[in-house]
Write an enzyme that holds these catalytic residues in place. Structure first.
Site, PDB file in Angstrom:
ATOM      1  N   GLY A 126      36.743  44.487  50.920  1.00 44.44           N
ATOM      2  CA  GLY A 126      36.317  43.950  49.463  1.00 44.44           C
ATOM      3  C   GLY A 126      36.965  44.551  48.125  1.00 44.44           C
ATOM      4  O   GLY A 126      36.356  45.884  47.827  1.00 44.44           O
ATOM      5  N   THR A 128      39.313  42.593  46.091  1.00 46.65           N
ATOM      6  CA  THR A 128      39.775  41.459  44.912  1.00 46.65           C
ATOM      7  C   THR A 128      38.658  40.993  44.173  1.00 46.65           C
ATOM      8  O   THR A 128      37.465  40.822  44.666  1.00 46.65           O
ATOM      9  CB  THR A 128      40.593  40.397  45.442  1.00 46.65           C
ATOM     10  OG1 THR A 128      41.675  41.018  46.140  1.00 46.65           O
ATOM     11  CG2 THR A 128      41.122  39.389  44.497  1.00 46.65           C
ATOM     12  N   GLU A 241      48.098  47.833  56.299  1.00 40.01           N
ATOM     13  CA  GLU A 241      47.853  46.180  56.308  1.00 40.01           C
ATOM     14  C   GLU A 241      49.193  45.772  56.031  1.00 40.01           C
ATOM     15  O   GLU A 241      49.320  44.428  56.685  1.00 40.01           O
ATOM     16  CB  GLU A 241      46.865  45.864  55.109  1.00 40.01           C
ATOM     17  CG  GLU A 241      46.596  44.006  55.286  1.00 40.01           C
ATOM     18  CD  GLU A 241      45.597  43.957  54.112  1.00 40.01           C
ATOM     19  OE1 GLU A 241      44.456  44.623  54.050  1.00 40.01           O
ATOM     20  OE2 GLU A 241      45.514  42.755  53.812  1.00 40.01           O
TER      21      GLU A 241
HETATM   22  C1  LIG Z   1      43.678  33.932  52.883  1.00 40.37           C
HETATM   23  C2  LIG Z   1      43.326  35.246  51.927  1.00 40.37           C
HETATM   24  C3  LIG Z   1      42.737  36.259  52.279  1.00 40.37           C
HETATM   25  C4  LIG Z   1      42.468  37.330  51.572  1.00 40.37           C
HETATM   26  N1  LIG Z   1      41.774  38.341  52.086  1.00 40.37           N
HETATM   27  C5  LIG Z   1      41.347  39.219  51.315  1.00 40.37           C
HETATM   28  C6  LIG Z   1      40.425  40.176  51.845  1.00 40.37           C
HETATM   29  O1  LIG Z   1      39.820  40.270  52.790  1.00 40.37           O
HETATM   30  N2  LIG Z   1      39.946  41.323  50.695  1.00 40.37           N
HETATM   31  C7  LIG Z   1      40.446  41.349  49.571  1.00 40.37           C
HETATM   32  O2  LIG Z   1      39.956  42.139  48.840  1.00 40.37           O
HETATM   33  N3  LIG Z   1      41.411  40.417  48.965  1.00 40.37           N
HETATM   34  C8  LIG Z   1      41.605  39.140  49.782  1.00 40.37           C
HETATM   35  N4  LIG Z   1      42.769  38.435  49.273  1.00 40.37           N
HETATM   36  C9  LIG Z   1      43.076  38.363  48.053  1.00 40.37           C
HETATM   37  C10 LIG Z   1      44.613  38.930  47.919  1.00 40.37           C
HETATM   38  O3  LIG Z   1      44.845  40.353  48.035  1.00 40.37           O
HETATM   39  C11 LIG Z   1      45.125  38.440  46.449  1.00 40.37           C
HETATM   40  O4  LIG Z   1      44.961  37.355  46.366  1.00 40.37           O
HETATM   41  C12 LIG Z   1      46.151  39.079  46.155  1.00 40.37           C
HETATM   42  O5  LIG Z   1      46.081  40.410  45.732  1.00 40.37           O
HETATM   43  C13 LIG Z   1      46.609  38.493  44.594  1.00 40.37           C
HETATM   44  O6  LIG Z   1      45.818  38.532  43.741  1.00 40.37           O
HETATM   45  P1  LIG Z   1      45.280  37.115  42.974  1.00 40.37           P
HETATM   46  O7  LIG Z   1      45.106  36.198  43.867  1.00 40.37           O
HETATM   47  O8  LIG Z   1      44.366  37.612  41.745  1.00 40.37           O
HETATM   48  O9  LIG Z   1      46.537  36.870  42.268  1.00 40.37           O
HETATM   49  P2  LIG Z   1      47.174  37.327  40.922  1.00 40.37           P
HETATM   50  O10 LIG Z   1      47.050  38.828  40.650  1.00 40.37           O
HETATM   51  O11 LIG Z   1      46.563  36.588  39.728  1.00 40.37           O
HETATM   52  O12 LIG Z   1      48.555  37.111  40.985  1.00 40.37           O
HETATM   53  C14 LIG Z   1      49.242  35.700  41.004  1.00 40.37           C
HETATM   54  C15 LIG Z   1      50.784  35.870  40.920  1.00 40.37           C
HETATM   55  O13 LIG Z   1      51.298  36.229  39.879  1.00 40.37           O
HETATM   56  C16 LIG Z   1      52.338  37.161  40.154  1.00 40.37           C
HETATM   57  N5  LIG Z   1      51.894  38.469  39.420  1.00 40.37           N
HETATM   58  C17 LIG Z   1      51.004  39.156  39.109  1.00 40.37           C
HETATM   59  N6  LIG Z   1      51.053  40.296  38.898  1.00 40.37           N
HETATM   60  C18 LIG Z   1      52.553  40.513  38.807  1.00 40.37           C
HETATM   61  C19 LIG Z   1      52.892  41.636  38.299  1.00 40.37           C
HETATM   62  N7  LIG Z   1      52.811  42.928  37.891  1.00 40.37           N
HETATM   63  N8  LIG Z   1      54.829  41.665  38.563  1.00 40.37           N
HETATM   64  C20 LIG Z   1      55.047  40.517  39.169  1.00 40.37           C
HETATM   65  N9  LIG Z   1      54.500  39.549  39.419  1.00 40.37           N
HETATM   66  C21 LIG Z   1      53.096  39.395  39.134  1.00 40.37           C
HETATM   67  C22 LIG Z   1      52.385  37.130  41.598  1.00 40.37           C
HETATM   68  O14 LIG Z   1      53.430  36.358  42.125  1.00 40.37           O
HETATM   69  C23 LIG Z   1      51.255  36.664  42.089  1.00 40.37           C
HETATM   70  O15 LIG Z   1      51.272  36.174  43.419  1.00 40.37           O
HETATM   71  C24 LIG Z   1      43.055  37.410  50.415  1.00 40.37           C
HETATM   72  C25 LIG Z   1      43.632  36.198  49.652  1.00 40.37           C
HETATM   73  C26 LIG Z   1      43.886  35.139  50.568  1.00 40.37           C
HETATM   74  C27 LIG Z   1      44.405  33.889  49.843  1.00 40.37           C
END
Ligand SMILES: Cc1cc2nc3c(=O)[nH]c(=O)nc-3n(C[C@H](O)[C@H](O)[C@H](O)COP(=O)(O)OP(=O)(O)OC[C@H]3O[C@@H](n4cnc5c(N)ncnc54)[C@H](O)[C@@H]3O)c2cc1C
Length: 388
Positions: A126, A128, A241
């Site tokens: 947990g 995100t 991971e």
């Molecule tokens: C199927 C699935 C399983 C998951 N499982 C888990 C889990 O078990 N536990 C958990 O905690 N999380 C989990 N996640 C969450 C995952 O770790 C996040 O989706 C990921 O860290 C990206 O965060 P966000 O979705 O908020 O995207 P954002 O942070 O909003 O980013 C969106 C996009 O913006 C760009 N971006 C953002 N910041 C920057 C930067 N500084 N420099 C350059 N580009 C940037 C990147 O291209 C990024 O892909 C899961 C996600 C999915 C889809």
């Protein structure tokens, strides 16, 4: 000199694991998983047997019930089990367990590690939150000390497997006045506690969850390691991971299935495999996959032999996630319409292996840390470039 390949003994072990898995993954188990992707009694039995037969902890110390081999043998096991397409509690075994082993309290190690190796406990991650994904250190979930407990309030998104887990490996803010990376702690929160709940998040090809913490009261012993040291624990877990997400064996199986199909099927009066474009594409993928294989052996070996190369798992994850897209896209194109047929269709190739795994692996482009940011880490820690 570093030998960039497996030893004869390691190859033998790989074969032994494959033979074991082939005989334990029965059609009945696969049918159960088709009906219920979260797994039922046969799946639970399969995980328990893997534990009892000593496979889950092949690279773990003997004192916790492992076989005392190295992380490289553990990685070989991971590759073979990934190849089958049948999930096990990967995050628990490959990331949370080893992080606890390194940074948890003695009490936590003695309680959790043997249970993990017996397949008796599942732990979801947990981190995100709606406003804290890539910028994870901005997380807002709070844990406030109150006598002999902490009281946790907040909301997490994408808490994958939380609906099946016994515990959440939860990142929460314990010092709101400290700089944002320095006020975070990790807790092991039992999902049975009052105030904890989940709702589903249905994603492409799989389920994740929103998890809620409404005055969840945990004992002090739920704090992992030390208070406010959570950022170190998060980066340790994420590094493991990233290596876990970099495995090549599902791609290898996809290429093998495609070669078999292309050798048995014709297009325009010639075998598909005899078309120069198809041969070129499959050869190119095979070469790139070989590079990934060696990069992963290097990173797994490095876990027990190098002090600091934190960029390796990031580098491998970027390469693997992008190669994965290329492998599945190319193989599905080679098989034409057949490549898109899903499990259950009489026209599906290898029971729909391609579309099923192509969908599920999209997440690797940003799961475990977005590739854009991983590239930045490689530039900084691998090449010594300044922070962008
Ligand atoms: C199927 C699935 C399983 C998951 N499982 C888990 C889990 O078990 N536990 C958990 O905690 N999380 C989990 N996640 C969450 C995952 O770790 C996040 O989706 C990921 O860290 C990206 O965060 P966000 O979705 O908020 O995207 P954002 O942070 O909003 O980013 C969106 C996009 O913006 C760009 N971006 C953002 N910041 C920057 C930067 N500084 N420099 C350059 N580009 C940037 C990147 O291209 C990024 O892909 C899961 C996600 C999915 C889809």
């Amino acid at each position: 000199m570093l030998r960039f390949d497996l030893t004869d003994e390691q190859r033998k072990l790989k074969e032994e694991i494959r033979t074991y898995l082939d005989s334990h993954i029965t059609p009945e188990l696969l049918n159960e998983l088709k009906e219920n992707p979260d797994g039922g009694p046969l799946w639970s039995q399969y995980i328990k047997e893997l534990g009892e037969d000593g496979w889950l902890g092949i690279g773990w110390p003997i004192e916790y019930g492992g076989q005392g081999r190295t992380p490289l043998e553990q990685y070989i096991f991971l590759e073979e089990i990934e190849r089958t397409g049948v999930n096990i509690p990967f995050i628990t075994l490959e990331t949370v367990g080893p992080t606890l082993m390194k940074l948890g309290t003695e009490e936590q190690k003695n309680y959790f590690l043997p249970k993990i190796l017996k397949g008796e406990v599942e732990i979801a991650v947990g981190y995100t939150e709606p406003q804290a994904g890539t910028d994870l250190a901005s997380l807002q979930t709070r844990a406030v000390r109150d006598g002999d407990s902490y009281v946790i309030n907040g909301q997490k998104v994408f808490t994958t497997n939380a609906h099946m887990a016994d515990y959440i490996w939860l990142a929460a803010r314990t010092d709101p006045d400290a700089p944002k990376h320095k006020g975070i702690s990790i807790f092991l929160v039992p999902t049975s506690l009052p105030g904890f709940s989940v709702t589903p998040m249905n994603l492409i090809g799989e389920r994740s969850n929103v998890s809620y913490y409404d005055n969840v009261r945990v004992p002090l012993s739920a704090l992992v390691g030390e208070e406010n040291k959570g950022w170190e624990y998060i980066t340790t877990q994420l590094s493991l991971e990233r290596l876990m997400l970099s495995t090549y064996s599902r791609m290898e199986r996809m290429i093998e299935e495609t070669i078999t199909w292309a050798s048995e099927n014709e297009f325009d009066g010639a075998r598909v495999i005899d078309q120069p474009g198809v041969r070129d594409s499959l050869a190119e993928l095979t070469v790139e996959m070989e590079i990934l294989r060696l990069l992963n052996y290097r990173a797994a070996w490095g876990h027990s032999n190098e002090k600091a190369a934190p960029y390796r798992p990031s580098m491998n994850k970027v390469f693997a996630a992008e190669l994965n897209q290329k492998v599945f896209d190319t193989c599905m194109q080679v098989m034409g319409m057949f490549g898109q047929m899903e499990t259950g269709s009489e026209w599906a190739v290898a029971d729909g292996y391609a579309p099923e795994h192509a969908k599920k692996r999209l997440v690797y482009l940003f799961g475990g840390g977005a590739n854009d940011v991983q590239r930045d880490l490689v530039a900084r820690f691998g090449l010594g470039l300044p922070k962008s």
